[in-house]
Structure formats: structure tokens, C-alpha cells
Motif scaffolding. Structure first.
Motif, PDB file in Angstrom:
ATOM      1  N   ALA A 101       8.908 -34.018  27.041  1.00  0.00           N
ATOM      2  CA  ALA A 101       9.927 -34.148  25.991  1.00  0.00           C
ATOM      3  C   ALA A 101      10.519 -35.533  26.142  1.00  0.00           C
ATOM      4  O   ALA A 101      10.375 -36.171  27.196  1.00  0.00           O
ATOM      5  CB  ALA A 101      11.011 -33.091  26.152  1.00  0.00           C
ATOM      6  N   TYR A 148       8.336 -18.750   6.454  1.00  0.00           N
ATOM      7  CA  TYR A 148       9.281 -19.806   6.042  1.00  0.00           C
ATOM      8  C   TYR A 148       9.514 -19.858   4.532  1.00  0.00           C
ATOM      9  O   TYR A 148      10.508 -20.414   4.088  1.00  0.00           O
ATOM     10  CB  TYR A 148       8.808 -21.173   6.561  1.00  0.00           C
ATOM     11  CG  TYR A 148       8.674 -21.195   8.073  1.00  0.00           C
ATOM     12  CD1 TYR A 148       9.794 -20.975   8.884  1.00  0.00           C
ATOM     13  CD2 TYR A 148       7.449 -21.385   8.693  1.00  0.00           C
ATOM     14  CE1 TYR A 148       9.682 -20.959  10.265  1.00  0.00           C
ATOM     15  CE2 TYR A 148       7.331 -21.371  10.079  1.00  0.00           C
ATOM     16  CZ  TYR A 148       8.449 -21.148  10.855  1.00  0.00           C
ATOM     17  OH  TYR A 148       8.340 -21.127  12.229  1.00  0.00           O
ATOM     18  N   MET A 152      -2.047 -30.157  12.662  1.00  0.00           N
ATOM     19  CA  MET A 152      -1.291 -30.432  11.431  1.00  0.00           C
ATOM     20  C   MET A 152      -1.193 -31.933  11.165  1.00  0.00           C
ATOM     21  O   MET A 152      -1.176 -32.731  12.096  1.00  0.00           O
ATOM     22  CB  MET A 152       0.129 -29.875  11.558  1.00  0.00           C
ATOM     23  CG  MET A 152       0.218 -28.382  11.777  1.00  0.00           C
ATOM     24  SD  MET A 152      -0.490 -27.404  10.454  1.00  0.00           S
ATOM     25  CE  MET A 152       0.717 -27.654   9.166  1.00  0.00           C
ATOM     26  N   SER A 202      -1.226 -25.089  19.691  1.00  0.00           N
ATOM     27  CA  SER A 202      -1.007 -26.206  18.778  1.00  0.00           C
ATOM     28  C   SER A 202      -1.950 -26.128  17.588  1.00  0.00           C
ATOM     29  O   SER A 202      -3.123 -25.807  17.737  1.00  0.00           O
ATOM     30  CB  SER A 202      -1.229 -27.526  19.512  1.00  0.00           C
ATOM     31  OG  SER A 202      -0.279 -27.662  20.545  1.00  0.00           O
ATOM     32  N   MET A 247       8.011 -23.976  20.674  1.00  0.00           N
ATOM     33  CA  MET A 247       7.102 -22.966  21.216  1.00  0.00           C
ATOM     34  C   MET A 247       7.089 -23.026  22.744  1.00  0.00           C
ATOM     35  O   MET A 247       7.187 -22.006  23.415  1.00  0.00           O
ATOM     36  CB  MET A 247       5.664 -23.195  20.695  1.00  0.00           C
ATOM     37  CG  MET A 247       5.467 -22.911  19.232  1.00  0.00           C
ATOM     38  SD  MET A 247       5.745 -21.188  18.788  1.00  0.00           S
ATOM     39  CE  MET A 247       4.219 -20.398  19.254  1.00  0.00           C
ATOM     40  N   GLY A 248       6.990 -24.243  23.274  1.00  0.00           N
ATOM     41  CA  GLY A 248       6.945 -24.391  24.729  1.00  0.00           C
ATOM     42  C   GLY A 248       8.241 -23.929  25.382  1.00  0.00           C
ATOM     43  O   GLY A 248       8.218 -23.255  26.420  1.00  0.00           O
ATOM     44  N   LYS A 307      17.186 -32.441  28.489  1.00  0.00           N
ATOM     45  CA  LYS A 307      16.876 -31.240  27.707  1.00  0.00           C
ATOM     46  C   LYS A 307      15.977 -30.293  28.514  1.00  0.00           C
ATOM     47  O   LYS A 307      16.210 -29.087  28.568  1.00  0.00           O
ATOM     48  CB  LYS A 307      16.178 -31.633  26.394  1.00  0.00           C
ATOM     49  CG  LYS A 307      15.749 -30.456  25.542  1.00  0.00           C
ATOM     50  CD  LYS A 307      14.873 -30.868  24.386  1.00  0.00           C
ATOM     51  CE  LYS A 307      13.576 -30.097  24.393  1.00  0.00           C
ATOM     52  NZ  LYS A 307      12.703 -30.380  23.255  1.00  0.00           N
ATOM     53  N   ARG A 322       0.412 -35.888  19.003  1.00  0.00           N
ATOM     54  CA  ARG A 322       0.877 -36.266  20.345  1.00  0.00           C
ATOM     55  C   ARG A 322      -0.168 -35.943  21.415  1.00  0.00           C
ATOM     56  O   ARG A 322       0.061 -36.159  22.600  1.00  0.00           O
ATOM     57  CB  ARG A 322       2.199 -35.552  20.684  1.00  0.00           C
ATOM     58  CG  ARG A 322       3.285 -35.829  19.677  1.00  0.00           C
ATOM     59  CD  ARG A 322       4.460 -36.591  20.218  1.00  0.00           C
ATOM     60  NE  ARG A 322       4.169 -37.603  21.191  1.00  0.00           N
ATOM     61  CZ  ARG A 322       4.094 -38.921  20.929  1.00  0.00           C
ATOM     62  NH1 ARG A 322       4.269 -39.369  19.718  1.00  0.00           N
ATOM     63  NH2 ARG A 322       3.871 -39.772  21.891  1.00  0.00           N
ATOM     64  N   PRO A 372       5.402 -17.367  14.370  1.00  0.00           N
ATOM     65  CA  PRO A 372       6.484 -18.348  14.377  1.00  0.00           C
ATOM     66  C   PRO A 372       7.304 -18.242  15.662  1.00  0.00           C
ATOM     67  O   PRO A 372       7.491 -17.141  16.190  1.00  0.00           O
ATOM     68  CB  PRO A 372       7.341 -17.970  13.158  1.00  0.00           C
ATOM     69  CG  PRO A 372       6.834 -16.680  12.659  1.00  0.00           C
ATOM     70  CD  PRO A 372       5.621 -16.276  13.410  1.00  0.00           C
ATOM     71  N   SER A 373       7.777 -19.378  16.138  1.00  0.00           N
ATOM     72  CA  SER A 373       8.554 -19.367  17.394  1.00  0.00           C
ATOM     73  C   SER A 373       9.790 -18.479  17.264  1.00  0.00           C
ATOM     74  O   SER A 373      10.247 -17.889  18.238  1.00  0.00           O
ATOM     75  CB  SER A 373       8.975 -20.783  17.773  1.00  0.00           C
ATOM     76  OG  SER A 373       9.868 -21.300  16.814  1.00  0.00           O
ATOM     77  N   HIS A 391       2.732 -31.432  19.100  1.00  0.00           N
ATOM     78  CA  HIS A 391       2.131 -31.757  17.803  1.00  0.00           C
ATOM     79  C   HIS A 391       0.761 -32.386  18.021  1.00  0.00           C
ATOM     80  O   HIS A 391       0.536 -33.115  18.995  1.00  0.00           O
ATOM     81  CB  HIS A 391       3.051 -32.738  17.044  1.00  0.00           C
ATOM     82  CG  HIS A 391       2.723 -32.811  15.592  1.00  0.00           C
ATOM     83  ND1 HIS A 391       1.673 -33.559  15.090  1.00  0.00           N
ATOM     84  CD2 HIS A 391       3.291 -32.192  14.535  1.00  0.00           C
ATOM     85  CE1 HIS A 391       1.618 -33.409  13.783  1.00  0.00           C
ATOM     86  NE2 HIS A 391       2.586 -32.587  13.411  1.00  0.00           N
TER      87      HIS A 391
END
Ligand SMILES: NC(=O)c1ccc[n+]([C@@H]2O[C@H](COP(=O)([O-])OP(=O)(O)OC[C@H]3O[C@@H](n4cnc5c(N)ncnc54)[C@H](OP(=O)(O)O)[C@@H]3O)[C@@H](O)[C@H]2O)c1
Length: 204
Positions: free
Chosen positions: A21, A187, A84, A81, A1-2, A26, A61, A120-121, A58
Motif C-alpha cells: 500500500a 453496484y 480491469m 484480481s 479485498m486484501g 494504513k 499494478r 464484492p468486498s 489492480h
């Protein structure tokens, strides 16, 4: 998403700092590919002079990411976020609270708004590419702070969506379970994950 939202915001002309990250390489690749005024920074650097901070990590995190970001007092914090569980099979906060409300309790000086978490991304680049069409997909957002809400509205429009004001931040407790429906359709449904939604009003 980011990665995707940051790329879209950079292409829409915003100065974007990609952050948080396990691989700095990356992030550098992302910033290069996004072009424009995109660059890489630590969470603290990303947050320090930002007009808006997008939290796209997440739920598990959050502690680490918030510790690295430092003081977010007064900042517009947009969260996409969802709260989950570890294996991403269910919400660990719901019904009587939400991930967005719990986040706001943890950073009481920040101006928290919930946005972008209901799609969804996989659909983001498609919506951005189609942004000149008259009928844009909806994107619900909610928050208590007027400034944060107006920043979110601008970014939602820049990303190609039609913002739908769902009210105060506590409405995130309905937004987040709604996302579980969107995820099920994206999904587990037949049409694939490039799914957006649109609310329409009909009057006589
Ligand atoms: N994906 C979706 O379609 C979607 C839709 C709606 C809402 N959301 C919500 O958006 C949030 C982000 O989801 P996502 O799918 O974008 O997750 P993601 O692809 O896993 O991205 C999360 C970011 O956190 C970083 N990260 C993960 N573990 C790390 C660690 N130990 N140390 C430092 N950085 C770490 C990842 O970088 P690296 O992995 O490269 O290290 C990445 O930059 C989640 O809360 C999710 O519920 C996602």
C-alpha cells in the motif's frame, strides 16, 4: 479485498502479513485492527515464508507488485484480481484468456489459483459473520495445481463460503466475466453491494 480478506483470515486463526500500500501507517492500522497474529511486511517478506499469497491489487499494478514480491516459485498464489482497464469499466483480457492465466504465465513456477474474485468486498464481513449457518453462499474457484486448490478450499471455507470447484485455471476466463455480472448486480442493482451467490443442484 486484501484488507478484508486478510482481516478475516487473521480472525480465523491464520498468521497474516499485510503488504503493498502507499501508506505503511494504513497497513499497521489494519494489522492492529485484525488482531491475532497479523503484522505488516514488505511484499517480499509477506511472500517469503507464506503458505499462500493473496494477490489483491489492480491489474495495472501487477508489474510493480510482482517485482517487489520477488521469486514466487513453488508458492501458492491466490488471485482475486480482475484484468480491469484503468477506469475499471471493462476487462482488458477475456474470452480466450483471463487475468489469472496471464498471471500464471508471468510466474511460471508458482501454483496459481483463482478465488475470491467473484464477490464484492462489501459482502465479505457479512458472510464471515454468518459462517455458522447451514446454507452458506457459494464461491467458485479454479486452478491447475492440487496443493493450491486445497489451500484455496480451506481459506474459502474459513471465510464462510461453500467452495465450488470450477476446474482448471483456464476456466478463469469464464469466472472473470461472471464477476462483471455480480458487479453489475451489486453496484447498479437495487439491493446494494452486500451480495453473494449460491449454486444449488436439484435431483429427482
Ligand atoms: N473491490 C472489490 O469488491 C473486488 C471484487 C472482486 C475482485 N476485485 C479485484 O481485487 C483487486 C483489488 O481490488 P480492491 O478493490 O481491493 O483495490 P484497492 O482497494 O485499490 O486495493 C489495492 C491495494 O493496492 C494498493 N495500491 C494501490 N496503488 C498502489 C501503489 N501505487 N503503490 C503501492 N500500493 C498501491 C492499495 O493501497 P493504497 O490505496 O492504500 O495505497 C491497496 O492496498 C483488483 O484487481 C480488483 O479487480 C475487487
Amino acid at each position: 479485498m486484501g484488507a478484508k480478506l486478510g482481516t478475516i483470515f487473521a480472525r480465523a486463526g491464520h498468521e497474516v502479513v499485510f503488504s503493498y500500500a502507499r501508506s505503511e501507517a494504513k497497513l499497521k492500522r489494519l494489522a492492529r485492527a485484525a488482531g491475532g497474529k497479523a503484522r505488516v511486511g514488505t511484499p517480499r517478506e509477506a511472500a517469503q515464508n507464506a503458505d499462500a499469497v493473496l494477490l489483491a491489487v489492480h491489474w495495472l499494478r501487477f508489474d510493480d507488485m510482482l517485482a517487489q514480491a520477488g521469486d514466487l516459485s513453488g508458492k501458492v498464489v491466490i488471485t482475486c484480481s480482475l484484468p480491469m482497464n484503468a477506469d475499471d469499466t471493462g476487462l482488458v483480457v477475456a474470452h480466450t484468456s483471463s487475468g489469472a492465466e496471464e498471471l500464471a504465465k508471468r510466474i511460471p513456477g508458482a501454483r496459481v489459483v483463482s478465488a475470491f474474485g467473484t464477490i464484492p468486498s462489501e459482502v465479505l464481513f457479512g458472510v464471515y459473520a454468518a459462517r455458522r449457518r447451514a446454507r452458506r453462499p457459494s464461491l467458485v474457484y479454479c486452478g491447475d495445481d492440487r496443493k493450491a486448490r486445497s489451500v484455496a478450499v480451506k481459506l474459502i471455507r474459513d471465510a464462510g463460503f461453500d467452495p465450488v470447484d470450477a476446474g482448471p485455471l483456464r476456466i478463469a476466463r469464464y469466472l472473470e466475466p461472471f464477476t462483471m455480472l455480480i458487479a453489475q448486480l451489486a453496484y447498479e442493482g437495487k439491493g446494494g453491494p452486500q451480495l453473494a451467490y449460491r449454486f444449488e443442484r436439484y435431483r429427482k
